[in-house]
Design a protein around this motif. Sequence first.
Motif, PDB file in Angstrom:
ATOM      1  N   ARG A 147      65.835  48.840  82.601  1.00 46.62           N
ATOM      2  CA  ARG A 147      64.611  48.911  81.811  1.00 46.62           C
ATOM      3  C   ARG A 147      64.719  50.147  80.921  1.00 46.62           C
ATOM      4  O   ARG A 147      65.017  51.232  81.397  1.00 46.62           O
ATOM      5  CB  ARG A 147      63.383  49.005  82.717  1.00 46.62           C
ATOM      6  N   TYR A 148      64.501  49.966  79.612  1.00 48.60           N
ATOM      7  CA  TYR A 148      64.710  51.013  78.622  1.00 48.60           C
ATOM      8  C   TYR A 148      63.375  51.427  78.000  1.00 48.60           C
ATOM      9  O   TYR A 148      62.672  50.597  77.423  1.00 48.60           O
ATOM     10  CB  TYR A 148      65.633  50.525  77.502  1.00 48.60           C
ATOM     11  N   THR A 149      63.033  52.707  78.073  1.00 50.45           N
ATOM     12  CA  THR A 149      61.832  53.208  77.420  1.00 50.45           C
ATOM     13  C   THR A 149      62.034  53.307  75.912  1.00 50.45           C
ATOM     14  O   THR A 149      61.145  52.961  75.130  1.00 50.45           O
ATOM     15  CB  THR A 149      61.456  54.591  77.980  1.00 50.45           C
ATOM     16  N   PHE A 150      63.219  53.760  75.499  1.00 52.08           N
ATOM     17  CA  PHE A 150      63.540  53.936  74.084  1.00 52.08           C
ATOM     18  C   PHE A 150      64.725  53.042  73.716  1.00 52.08           C
ATOM     19  O   PHE A 150      65.373  52.465  74.582  1.00 52.08           O
ATOM     20  CB  PHE A 150      63.872  55.400  73.799  1.00 52.08           C
ATOM     21  N   SER A 151      64.994  52.954  72.414  1.00 50.54           N
ATOM     22  CA  SER A 151      66.111  52.127  71.953  1.00 50.54           C
ATOM     23  C   SER A 151      67.395  52.519  72.666  1.00 50.54           C
ATOM     24  O   SER A 151      67.748  53.706  72.740  1.00 50.54           O
ATOM     25  CB  SER A 151      66.288  52.293  70.439  1.00 50.54           C
ATOM     26  N   LYS A 174      60.839  52.409  65.870  1.00 55.52           N
ATOM     27  CA  LYS A 174      59.735  53.326  66.149  1.00 55.52           C
ATOM     28  C   LYS A 174      59.925  54.071  67.466  1.00 55.52           C
ATOM     29  O   LYS A 174      59.155  54.974  67.781  1.00 55.52           O
ATOM     30  CB  LYS A 174      58.414  52.563  66.182  1.00 55.52           C
ATOM     31  N   LEU A 175      60.931  53.675  68.228  1.00 51.68           N
ATOM     32  CA  LEU A 175      61.152  54.266  69.548  1.00 51.68           C
ATOM     33  C   LEU A 175      62.615  54.675  69.693  1.00 51.68           C
ATOM     34  O   LEU A 175      63.385  54.074  70.443  1.00 51.68           O
ATOM     35  CB  LEU A 175      60.763  53.268  70.649  1.00 51.68           C
ATOM     36  N   MET A 176      62.980  55.728  68.950  1.00 53.87           N
ATOM     37  CA  MET A 176      64.351  56.232  68.989  1.00 53.87           C
ATOM     38  C   MET A 176      64.459  57.473  69.871  1.00 53.87           C
ATOM     39  O   MET A 176      65.460  58.184  69.835  1.00 53.87           O
ATOM     40  CB  MET A 176      64.823  56.559  67.566  1.00 53.87           C
ATOM     41  N   ARG A 188      66.045  61.714  74.438  1.00 60.40           N
ATOM     42  CA  ARG A 188      66.701  60.626  73.715  1.00 60.40           C
ATOM     43  C   ARG A 188      66.649  59.303  74.472  1.00 60.40           C
ATOM     44  O   ARG A 188      66.534  58.236  73.880  1.00 60.40           O
ATOM     45  CB  ARG A 188      68.161  61.010  73.457  1.00 60.40           C
ATOM     46  N   VAL A 189      66.807  59.375  75.795  1.00 61.04           N
ATOM     47  CA  VAL A 189      66.943  58.176  76.626  1.00 61.04           C
ATOM     48  C   VAL A 189      66.155  58.366  77.909  1.00 61.04           C
ATOM     49  O   VAL A 189      66.156  59.460  78.490  1.00 61.04           O
ATOM     50  CB  VAL A 189      68.433  57.904  76.954  1.00 61.04           C
ATOM     51  N   LEU A 190      65.470  57.305  78.339  1.00 60.73           N
ATOM     52  CA  LEU A 190      64.820  57.277  79.644  1.00 60.73           C
ATOM     53  C   LEU A 190      64.960  55.853  80.173  1.00 60.73           C
ATOM     54  O   LEU A 190      64.228  54.949  79.771  1.00 60.73           O
ATOM     55  CB  LEU A 190      63.354  57.700  79.539  1.00 60.73           C
ATOM     56  N   ASN A 191      65.930  55.651  81.051  1.00 65.55           N
ATOM     57  CA  ASN A 191      66.248  54.334  81.591  1.00 65.55           C
ATOM     58  C   ASN A 191      66.082  54.310  83.094  1.00 65.55           C
ATOM     59  O   ASN A 191      66.353  55.318  83.767  1.00 65.55           O
ATOM     60  CB  ASN A 191      67.710  53.949  81.310  1.00 65.55           C
ATOM     61  N   GLN A 192      65.681  53.159  83.634  1.00 64.34           N
ATOM     62  CA  GLN A 192      65.835  52.911  85.062  1.00 64.34           C
ATOM     63  C   GLN A 192      66.826  51.774  85.205  1.00 64.34           C
ATOM     64  O   GLN A 192      66.635  50.703  84.622  1.00 64.34           O
ATOM     65  CB  GLN A 192      64.514  52.561  85.739  1.00 64.34           C
ATOM     66  N   GLU A 193      67.888  51.997  85.978  1.00 67.30           N
ATOM     67  CA  GLU A 193      68.972  51.027  86.070  1.00 67.30           C
ATOM     68  C   GLU A 193      69.347  50.774  87.522  1.00 67.30           C
ATOM     69  O   GLU A 193      69.279  51.679  88.357  1.00 67.30           O
ATOM     70  CB  GLU A 193      70.183  51.518  85.277  1.00 67.30           C
ATOM     71  N   VAL A 194      69.751  49.521  87.787  1.00 63.96           N
ATOM     72  CA  VAL A 194      70.213  49.117  89.114  1.00 63.96           C
ATOM     73  C   VAL A 194      71.630  48.573  88.983  1.00 63.96           C
ATOM     74  O   VAL A 194      71.861  47.606  88.244  1.00 63.96           O
ATOM     75  CB  VAL A 194      69.291  48.046  89.732  1.00 63.96           C
ATOM     76  N   LEU A 195      72.578  49.210  89.663  1.00 63.67           N
ATOM     77  CA  LEU A 195      73.966  48.758  89.672  1.00 63.67           C
ATOM     78  C   LEU A 195      74.228  48.012  90.975  1.00 63.67           C
ATOM     79  O   LEU A 195      73.865  48.485  92.056  1.00 63.67           O
ATOM     80  CB  LEU A 195      74.940  49.935  89.565  1.00 63.67           C
TER      81      LEU A 195
END
Length: 234
Positions: free
Chosen positions: A21-25, A33-35, A41-48
């Motif tokens: 899930r990506y908060t920004f591009s 509008k969301l760079m 720069r980046v705020l992600n939640q990721e599941v590997l």
Amino acid sequence: MITCRTATQCGKADFGWLKARYTFSFGHYFDPKLMGYAALRVLNQEVLAPGAALQPRSYPRVDVLNLILQGEAEYRDSLGNHLRAQAGEALMLATRQDVTYTEQNVSADQPLTRMQLWLDACPERVSNALQHLALRSTPCQLIASPDGAEGSLQLRQQAWVHQLDLQAGERHTLTINGPRAYLQSIHGRVQAHNAAGDEQQLLSCGDGAFIYQEQSLTIVADSPMRALLIDLPT
């Protein structure tokens, strides 16, 4: 001003071995509008998936902060540095553009869930290549800062990252150093109140909020909750 961005509004990806899930591009998800937001720069939640790995990659000049929510990860760079972090810990990479980095879920049967932030790094600042921190179950913990205050991870940027861990009914007020901040809910329901008391937002699991021109923010837990406040004065 407090402006909510719900988890359902975020970009999403599902490659089987990786869900995000990506908060920004980021990656295939693009919104002009969301760079990013200030130095964030980046705020992600990721599941590997169990055993999954991200191939060697380089980064722009950023500090990469990983909060491990479930499982255990191993990080390596092309200089031979490596470090493991597990649930309840945070790890930071002070990336260099001439170095590549890999990440792997070291478990054969458990997913790796983590939250990842990228913060712009000032060219004149230096810090340790890999840093590691245990997260505490306290109402508020400073987990990253420009000078490593209170045993926090040292950023190459004027930014502060606090973790909030509150039980239902508890509240905590934080001073904000500059005009912008970002609040990210990890789990639970939380109310965010501005200093004047005339504005509030309710955030559920995975929601975020842009904070602008507020001198402080009061967090009230509607349920057991965990969140990050990313203070971005520049």
